[in-house]
Design an enzyme around this catalytic site. Structure first.
Site, PDB file in Angstrom:
ATOM      1  CE1 TYR A   6      -3.205   2.980   0.766  1.00  6.61           C
ATOM      2  CE2 TYR A   6      -1.908   3.334   2.750  1.00  6.61           C
ATOM      3  CZ  TYR A   6      -2.868   3.759   1.858  1.00  6.61           C
ATOM      4  OH  TYR A   6      -3.481   4.965   2.048  1.00  6.61           O
TER       5      TYR A   6
HETATM    6  O1  LIG Z   1      -2.204   7.088   7.919  1.00  8.75           O
HETATM    7  C1  LIG Z   1      -2.178   6.361   6.959  1.00  8.75           C
HETATM    8  O2  LIG Z   1      -1.434   6.566   6.055  1.00  8.75           O
HETATM    9  C2  LIG Z   1      -3.052   5.154   6.909  1.00  8.75           C
HETATM   10  O3  LIG Z   1      -3.897   5.110   8.052  1.00  8.75           O
HETATM   11  C3  LIG Z   1      -4.625   3.948   8.204  1.00  8.75           C
HETATM   12  O4  LIG Z   1      -3.719   2.871   8.482  1.00  8.75           O
HETATM   13  P1  LIG Z   1      -3.361   2.588   9.990  1.00  8.75           P
HETATM   14  O5  LIG Z   1      -2.692   3.750  10.624  1.00  8.75           O
HETATM   15  O6  LIG Z   1      -2.611   1.311  10.010  1.00  8.75           O
HETATM   16  O7  LIG Z   1      -4.789   2.480  10.671  1.00  8.75           O
HETATM   17  P2  LIG Z   1      -5.547   1.221  11.317  1.00  8.75           P
HETATM   18  O8  LIG Z   1      -5.577   0.086  10.426  1.00  8.75           O
HETATM   19  O9  LIG Z   1      -6.846   1.744  11.807  1.00  8.75           O
HETATM   20  O10 LIG Z   1      -4.618   0.861  12.561  1.00  8.75           O
HETATM   21  C4  LIG Z   1      -4.485   1.775  13.635  1.00  8.75           C
HETATM   22  C5  LIG Z   1      -3.563   1.200  14.680  1.00  8.75           C
HETATM   23  O11 LIG Z   1      -4.160   0.047  15.252  1.00  8.75           O
HETATM   24  C6  LIG Z   1      -3.258  -1.051  15.209  1.00  8.75           C
HETATM   25  N1  LIG Z   1      -4.056  -2.292  15.059  1.00  8.75           N
HETATM   26  C7  LIG Z   1      -4.705  -2.540  13.908  1.00  8.75           C
HETATM   27  C8  LIG Z   1      -5.458  -3.674  13.758  1.00  8.75           C
HETATM   28  C9  LIG Z   1      -5.535  -4.578  14.798  1.00  8.75           C
HETATM   29  O12 LIG Z   1      -6.187  -5.644  14.705  1.00  8.75           O
HETATM   30  N2  LIG Z   1      -4.876  -4.294  15.959  1.00  8.75           N
HETATM   31  C10 LIG Z   1      -4.133  -3.172  16.125  1.00  8.75           C
HETATM   32  O13 LIG Z   1      -3.548  -2.960  17.197  1.00  8.75           O
HETATM   33  C11 LIG Z   1      -2.335  -0.781  14.038  1.00  8.75           C
HETATM   34  O14 LIG Z   1      -1.093  -1.400  14.242  1.00  8.75           O
HETATM   35  C12 LIG Z   1      -2.223   0.733  14.107  1.00  8.75           C
HETATM   36  O15 LIG Z   1      -1.220   1.107  15.015  1.00  8.75           O
HETATM   37  C13 LIG Z   1      -5.442   3.634   6.968  1.00  8.75           C
HETATM   38  O16 LIG Z   1      -6.028   2.355   7.033  1.00  8.75           O
HETATM   39  C14 LIG Z   1      -4.651   3.774   5.700  1.00  8.75           C
HETATM   40  O17 LIG Z   1      -5.525   3.674   4.600  1.00  8.75           O
HETATM   41  C15 LIG Z   1      -3.968   5.116   5.723  1.00  8.75           C
HETATM   42  O18 LIG Z   1      -3.273   5.417   4.594  1.00  8.75           O
END
Ligand SMILES: O=C(O)[C@H]1O[C@H](OP(=O)(O)OP(=O)(O)OC[C@H]2O[C@@H](n3ccc(=O)[nH]c3=O)[C@H](O)[C@@H]2O)[C@H](O)[C@@H](O)[C@@H]1O
Length: 415
Positions: free
Chosen positions: A225
């Site tokens: 991504y």
């Molecule tokens: O800022 C960005 O660039 C990205 O932000 C999000 O990605 P992400 O920050 O990974 O958001 P989430 O998937 O909501 O995860 C948030 C946090 O929760 C954590 N997480 C996620 C899933 C899970 O089951 N458990 C968990 O602890 C992840 O490691 C992360 O630290 C979006 O999904 C992307 O499309 C976007 O581009």
């Protein structure tokens, strides 16, 4: 009874039973073929399926939606208009009198009912969303023939960091091929539009220096991504350089809020906490904190509008560059990272339900350990100043969530 005394009757029975068998197996065969094509077809082709477009009535709808209603207003094509950020930006542009036309392929990466509900919301405020894919060059050309868009807000993308391991081609299809397809049509326009588009904080990848600044290198993406978003930034450079397109990339930092994306952690944590299901909470090596610079949607919308308002005109026309054009990249974050464990604590307080926490090591799935935006450039150039902290933003999200999923008896079909 001696069966052989009734040979004809017996033959007929046998014939009937073999006909039934044949019919049965034919159905099984057709079923297998159907299932195969339904689940194994190329996702890019699936999302290319568009509803019919064209004709005088359709053109009128397009023009009416894109009509500018304020002095010095813009006429904006918003791709991904039925998406989370797309819906909010479209509504905000419409509210201030800009003409807005949406484009969305309504794919099923997450519950399309939610996308349809956002579409209804926009339609009520006069924004028409054309159903189609950014890879459909004929459709894009037609749209530019019908409306001389001054701006394109390009938010259509395959989002989500972890899903890239399951469906890599969908990222290449939307974030690389789709972006090029859109830029090709934009550069050919007689009056080229200025383009603002969604990059991502994930381009900072494995960088360890914080806060992340636009001046930092972005050559260690941790997920496909992120790599496709980084590719987008390089592609933007090329189209700016060769064709004079004005291009502004916005690196969004974990955007959340009402009408959000069900694949994101804050969203499905809410659902799972309410359902008494355990939630996987990632942690780094040696119990290291995993944190995100969660950014509230209204702040992001202000950043998007700021980018549109300060975008200079493209300089080219009909595929020819006439002079140097603007090329920018900005961080749009909240600049106060919050550990994921704290996100869960805040949700527990708002929902008044204790979460079943399942703390586990950050899987090797593309996630990075932390993000933190330096936003001084966006502040200086766009007047960007986030005002909503995670506690306040999540309260608004939960209010919307409970209302949305109870009101219409809708099921939170989050993942
Ligand atoms: O800022 C960005 O660039 C990205 O932000 C999000 O990605 P992400 O920050 O990974 O958001 P989430 O998937 O909501 O995860 C948030 C946090 O929760 C954590 N997480 C996620 C899933 C899970 O089951 N458990 C968990 O602890 C992840 O490691 C992360 O630290 C979006 O999904 C992307 O499309 C976007 O581009």
């Amino acid at each position: 009874m001696d069966k052989s005394a009734y040979p004809y009757h017996g033959g007929r029975l046998r014939w009937h039973s073999s006909l039934a068998k044949l019919t049965f197996w034919s159905f099984v065969f057709i079923g297998i073929i159907f299932i195969f094509f339904r689940f194994h077809s190329d996702p890019s082709r699936r999302s290319l399926r568009t509803s019919s477009w064209g004709g005088p009535a359709w053109e009128k709808k397009v023009q009416t939606s894109a009509r500018i209603r304020s002095r010095n207003g813009f006429s904006v094509l918003v791709t991904g208009a039925a998406g989370f950020v797309g819906t909010h930006v479209s509504a905000a542009l419409k509210r201030r009198g800009d003409g807005v036309l949406g484009l969305d392929n309504f794919n099923d990466y997450y519950d399309p009912t939610l996308k349809r509900a956002r579409q209804e919301l926009l339609e009520r405020s006069g924004v028409f969303i054309v159903e189609g894919d950014i890879n459909d060059a004929a459709l894009l050309k037609k749209l530019f023939q019908v409306v001389p868009f001054t701006h394109v807000m390009h938010l259509a993308a395959q989002a989500g960091v972890r899903y890239a391991m399951q469906n890599p081609s969908s990222y290449v299809h939307s974030n690389v091929a789709g972006f090029v397809s859109l830029l090709e049509v934009c550069k050919e326009a007689t009056s080229q539009p200025a383009i603002v588009w969604a990059s991502s904080s994930s381009v900072y990848g494995l960088n360890t220096k914080v806060p992340f600044s636009e001046k930092d290198k972005t050559d260690q993406p941790a997920s496909l991504y992120a790599a496709t978003k980084k590719a987008g930034e390089e592609i933007a450079h090329t189209y700016n350089h060769i064709y004079g397109l004005s291009l502004t990339g916005l690196r969004f930092f974990t955007v959340y809020g009402p009408w959000g994306r069900p694949d994101m952690a804050y969203f499905f944590f809410t659902k799972d906490i309410l359902n008494g299901k355990s939630i996987p909470i990632f942690e780094g090596e040696n119990h290291g904190t995993v944190a995100r610079d969660f950014t509230y949607i209204d702040d992001i919308v202000k950043g998007c509008l700021g980018a549109l308002d300060t975008a200079q005109k493209s300089t080219g026309s009909g595929g020819k560059k006439k002079g140097p054009a603007q090329l920018r990249v900005f961080n749009l974050g909240n600049t106060s990272p919050v550990p994921v464990t704290n996100l869960v604590t805040i949700l527990e307080r708002i929902l008044k339900v204790k979460a079943k926490r399942n703390v586990m090591k950050l899987p090797r799935n593309g996630d990075v350990q932390f993000t933190h935006a330096n936003i001084s450039l966006a502040h200086r150039e766009l007047g960007y100043k986030p005002t909503t902290d995670l506690q306040a933003g999540l309260k608004k999200f939960v209010r919307w969530y409970l209302n949305y999923y109870s009101a219409a008896g809708k099921k939170a079909d989050a993942r």
